[in-house]
Design a protein around this motif. Structure first.
Motif, PDB file in Angstrom:
ATOM      1  N   VAL A 198       0.874  -1.176   0.000  1.00  0.00           N
ATOM      2  CA  VAL A 198       0.000   0.000   0.000  1.00  0.00           C
ATOM      3  C   VAL A 198       0.910   1.224   0.000  1.00  0.00           C
ATOM      4  N   SER A 199       1.263   1.664  -1.202  1.00  0.00           N
ATOM      5  CA  SER A 199       2.204   2.762  -1.360  1.00  0.00           C
ATOM      6  C   SER A 199       2.217   3.200  -2.819  1.00  0.00           C
ATOM      7  N   VAL A 214       7.151  15.189  16.006  1.00  0.00           N
ATOM      8  CA  VAL A 214       8.272  14.331  16.371  1.00  0.00           C
ATOM      9  C   VAL A 214       8.451  13.328  15.231  1.00  0.00           C
ATOM     10  N   PRO A 215       9.619  13.315  14.568  1.00  0.00           N
ATOM     11  CA  PRO A 215       9.784  12.499  13.366  1.00  0.00           C
ATOM     12  C   PRO A 215       9.405  11.024  13.517  1.00  0.00           C
ATOM     13  N   LYS A 216       9.905  10.339  14.538  1.00  0.00           N
ATOM     14  CA  LYS A 216       9.599   8.911  14.697  1.00  0.00           C
ATOM     15  C   LYS A 216       8.114   8.685  14.968  1.00  0.00           C
ATOM     16  N   THR A 217       7.543   9.542  15.786  1.00  0.00           N
ATOM     17  CA  THR A 217       6.118   9.424  16.090  1.00  0.00           C
ATOM     18  C   THR A 217       5.286   9.660  14.841  1.00  0.00           C
ATOM     19  N   PHE A 218       5.649  10.683  14.070  1.00  0.00           N
ATOM     20  CA  PHE A 218       4.912  10.978  12.847  1.00  0.00           C
ATOM     21  C   PHE A 218       4.952   9.791  11.889  1.00  0.00           C
ATOM     22  N   ALA A 219       6.144   9.223  11.657  1.00  0.00           N
ATOM     23  CA  ALA A 219       6.277   8.102  10.726  1.00  0.00           C
ATOM     24  C   ALA A 219       5.430   6.920  11.181  1.00  0.00           C
ATOM     25  N   TYR A 220       5.469   6.628  12.480  1.00  0.00           N
ATOM     26  CA  TYR A 220       4.674   5.519  13.009  1.00  0.00           C
ATOM     27  C   TYR A 220       3.175   5.796  12.875  1.00  0.00           C
ATOM     28  N   ALA A 279       4.257   1.533   4.651  1.00  0.00           N
ATOM     29  CA  ALA A 279       5.491   2.170   5.123  1.00  0.00           C
ATOM     30  C   ALA A 279       5.360   3.673   4.980  1.00  0.00           C
ATOM     31  N   ASP A 280       6.127   4.383   5.795  1.00  0.00           N
ATOM     32  CA  ASP A 280       6.182   5.835   5.696  1.00  0.00           C
ATOM     33  C   ASP A 280       7.559   6.290   6.162  1.00  0.00           C
ATOM     34  N   SER A 281       8.073   7.306   5.509  1.00  0.00           N
ATOM     35  CA  SER A 281       9.396   7.832   5.858  1.00  0.00           C
ATOM     36  C   SER A 281       9.342   9.338   6.055  1.00  0.00           C
ATOM     37  N   VAL A 282      10.186   9.809   6.954  1.00  0.00           N
ATOM     38  CA  VAL A 282      10.394  11.236   7.156  1.00  0.00           C
ATOM     39  C   VAL A 282      11.895  11.461   7.325  1.00  0.00           C
ATOM     40  N   VAL A 283      12.283  12.704   7.187  1.00  0.00           N
ATOM     41  CA  VAL A 283      13.682  13.087   7.357  1.00  0.00           C
ATOM     42  C   VAL A 283      13.755  14.019   8.553  1.00  0.00           C
ATOM     43  N   ILE A 317       4.824  -1.571   8.580  1.00  0.00           N
ATOM     44  CA  ILE A 317       4.005  -2.599   9.235  1.00  0.00           C
ATOM     45  C   ILE A 317       3.614  -3.634   8.197  1.00  0.00           C
ATOM     46  N   LEU A 318       3.773  -4.891   8.552  1.00  0.00           N
ATOM     47  CA  LEU A 318       3.296  -6.014   7.755  1.00  0.00           C
ATOM     48  C   LEU A 318       2.196  -6.688   8.559  1.00  0.00           C
ATOM     49  N   LYS A 319       1.014  -6.817   7.955  1.00  0.00           N
ATOM     50  CA  LYS A 319      -0.124  -7.429   8.655  1.00  0.00           C
ATOM     51  C   LYS A 319      -0.731  -8.493   7.765  1.00  0.00           C
ATOM     52  N   THR A 320      -0.850  -9.680   8.356  1.00  0.00           N
ATOM     53  CA  THR A 320      -1.562 -10.781   7.702  1.00  0.00           C
ATOM     54  C   THR A 320      -2.622 -11.269   8.679  1.00  0.00           C
ATOM     55  N   SER A 321      -3.338 -12.300   8.293  1.00  0.00           N
ATOM     56  CA  SER A 321      -4.344 -12.867   9.208  1.00  0.00           C
ATOM     57  C   SER A 321      -3.674 -13.557  10.401  1.00  0.00           C
TER      58      SER A 321
END
Length: 183
Positions: free
Chosen positions: A5-6, A38-44, A67-71, A106-110
């Motif tokens: 999903v990207s 806060v970069p890590k919080t935002f990405a999560y 996935a999401d990335s910030v600098v 994040i990887l999510k399966t059943s």
């Protein structure tokens, strides 16, 4: 098969290079709804909200990868620039500095849900003005967190790297390989 999903062609390329079977879909998600600076919080948070949105649209029967990335430059978050001027400002702040590229995924399966937040720190030389101008004119910075393109413009300016190159590209694929194998 994984559902990525990207909209990122770079994430798509990474999965292809590792021969991971996937399909790529995009979902509508407004990152402006995330209040954190806060970069890590935002990405999560962005990653978590993308997953929630994907589950609403795709259901929980498929393997979903978000996935999401910030600098971060001097602890200040840089997201995707909206204009060339904003990209220029971000790049000028990075020139000759140490930057952190933070990727949440994040990887999510059943059967499983795996979350990872990683960062790669790059020490950069000062950017040459001509290179910077050409990069801005190329529009290759569009859609890139902090206008960072480690596989392109930034590559010749990296003095030192700490962390995975794939994290800097936006998908720490090595961390999820054991889980891809059981899907």
């Amino acid at each position: 098969m994984i559902t990525l999903v990207s909209n990122s062609p770079t994430r798509q390329k990474i999965l292809r290079e590792y021969q991971i079977a996937f399909q790529q879909v995009s979902i509508d998600f407004d990152e402006e709804s995330i209040a954190s600076i806060v970069p890590k919080t935002f990405a999560y948070e962005a990653c978590k909200h993308k997953l929630e949105r994907a589950l609403q649209e795709l259901g929980s029967d498929c393997a979903i990868l978000v996935a999401d990335s910030v600098v971060s430059v001097s602890s200040c978050m840089q997201r995707k620039p909206k204009t060339k001027e904003e990209a220029r400002e971000m790049l000028e702040k990075q020139s000759g500095q140490e930057i952190a590229i933070i990727t949440a995924q994040i990887l999510k399966t059943s059967k499983i849900e795996v979350c990872d937040i990683s960062q790669t720190i790059l020490k950069l030389q000062e950017f040459h003005k001509i290179d910077l101008k050409e990069y801005l004119e190329s529009s290759l910075w569009q859609g890139k967190a902090g206008a960072v393109m480690v596989e392109g413009f930034h590559s010749k300016y990296i003095i030192k790297q700490k962390g995975l190159f794939s994290t800097a590209l936006g998908l720490s694929v090595e961390k999820f390989l054991p889980f891809f194998a059981i899907i």
